[in-house]
Scaffold this motif. Structure first.
Motif, short mmCIF file in Angstrom:
data_model
loop_
_atom_site.label_atom_id
_atom_site.label_comp_id
_atom_site.label_asym_id
_atom_site.label_seq_id
_atom_site.Cartn_x
_atom_site.Cartn_y
_atom_site.Cartn_z
N LEU A 1 0.86 -1.19 0.00
CA LEU A 1 0.00 0.00 0.00
C LEU A 1 0.89 1.24 0.00
N ALA A 2 0.33 2.36 -0.41
CA ALA A 2 1.06 3.62 -0.34
C ALA A 2 0.84 4.25 1.03
N LYS A 3 1.83 4.97 1.51
CA LYS A 3 1.66 5.77 2.71
C LYS A 3 2.15 7.18 2.41
N LEU A 4 1.42 8.16 2.92
CA LEU A 4 1.74 9.55 2.63
C LEU A 4 3.05 9.96 3.28
N GLY A 5 3.86 10.67 2.53
CA GLY A 5 5.08 11.25 3.06
C GLY A 5 4.79 12.64 3.62
N LEU A 6 5.47 12.99 4.69
CA LEU A 6 5.25 14.29 5.34
C LEU A 6 6.57 15.05 5.43
N ASP A 7 6.62 16.05 6.29
CA ASP A 7 7.80 16.91 6.40
C ASP A 7 9.07 16.13 6.66
N VAL A 8 8.98 15.11 7.50
CA VAL A 8 10.18 14.37 7.87
C VAL A 8 10.79 13.67 6.66
N GLU A 9 9.95 13.18 5.76
CA GLU A 9 10.46 12.53 4.55
C GLU A 9 10.93 13.55 3.51
#
Length: 289
Positions: free
Chosen positions: A132-140
């Motif tokens: 599945l995909a997981k959303l990337g946020l600031d840390v990524e």
């Protein structure tokens, strides 16, 4: 031998040929490489580099096509389809599409990505081992982020939205800056994955940007004044609104704040185009009694 999993690249040996493709082996398991997923003719015993994924029957399968993403990496993938019951599907460069589950999308369906939008994602496994995909946020995004310099002030920036919250939306600019647009600075609702353009309003000490889609004040004054002047002309030169009218009425009738309304009236009066009397506003061409 290290166990192979979906979402990874692996170098496997061709164990045997079949009518519909090849069976590869990791030393313990047979993994199907369908003939449509093979880039060339292969022979038994040959080593081949493949990307592993789960097929439609939830079996581990292989492809020689290059995936746009592998496990442990984050990248921008284009939305290929939207399924209201499941989530959105992403193009990862192979025949199998990648699901970004509705559980990881905003509760407000209006904020979901549309086909053609781009979202910043990585890979994860569900309880059954499916990708599945997981959303990337600031840390990524931190590995890609560049702090904005003061020379960016007032410049126009564009980028894709990677996070939507109640107060606004974050997007990653083409210059690799993280920018935030407050809901009061939006021209309309902004969705996840949408490409947006905004003007740099301020730059934080950490190099991140606060942006706005609202026009500069001088432009806004001019536009508001032109709209009000046109409304006056359409009404025959008079309207029962002035700088004494309550803010809510102004917002309902003109779609702007009372402060903006007063500034626009002030501009028109300074240009001798209008005058006010007894709570009404008139075109200057209409003579006072």
């Amino acid at each position: 031998m290290k166990m192979v999993q979906a979402g990874q690249m692996a170098t496997l040996e061709v164990a045997r040929k079949a009518q519909f493709g090849y069976f590869l082996t990791d030393g313990e398991n047979d993994i199907l490489l369908h003939k449509n997923e093979a880039a060339k003719e292969l022979s038994e015993g040959q080593k081949v580099s493949v990307f592993l994924y789960m097929d439609h029957e939830e079996r581990l399968a292989a492809t020689m096509k290059e995936s746009k993403i592998v496990f442990g990496q984050f990248t921008w993938l284009e939305v290929s389809d939207v399924n209201r019951k499941m989530g959105v599907f992403l193009d990862m460069g192979i025949q199998k599409e990648l699901l970004l589950s509705k559980d990881d999308l905003p509760q407000d369906r209006a904020a979901w990505p549309l086909k053609g939008d781009r979202v910043f994602v990585g890979l994860k496994y569900d309880k059954k081992g499916r990708l599945l995909a997981k959303l990337g946020l600031d840390v990524e995004l931190a590995e890609l982020e560049q702090p904005a310099g003061k020379d960016m002030l007032h410049k126009s920036v564009s980028g894709y939205v990677y996070r939507v919250i109640a107060l606004g939306a974050f997007f990653f600019t083409e210059e690799n800056h993280i920018a935030f647009v407050h809901r009061d600075d939006m021209l309309g609702p902004i969705r996840l994955g949408q490409k947006v353009t905004a003007r740099v309003k301020s730059i934080r000490d950490d190099g991140r940007i606060n942006a706005t889609q609202n026009p500069p004040k001088a432009v806004a004054y001019q536009e508001d004044a032109e709209i009000i002047y046109q409304i006056l002309q359409d009404r025959g030169g008079a309207m029962p609104f002035s700088d004494q009218t309550d803010p809510e009425t102004i917002r309902q009738k003109f779609g702007i704040s009372k402060a903006a309304f007063k500034r626009a009236l002030g501009k028109l009066m300074k240009e001798n185009k209008i005058y006010q009397e007894d709570g009404w506003t008139y075109l200057a061409t209409i003579k006072q009694n």
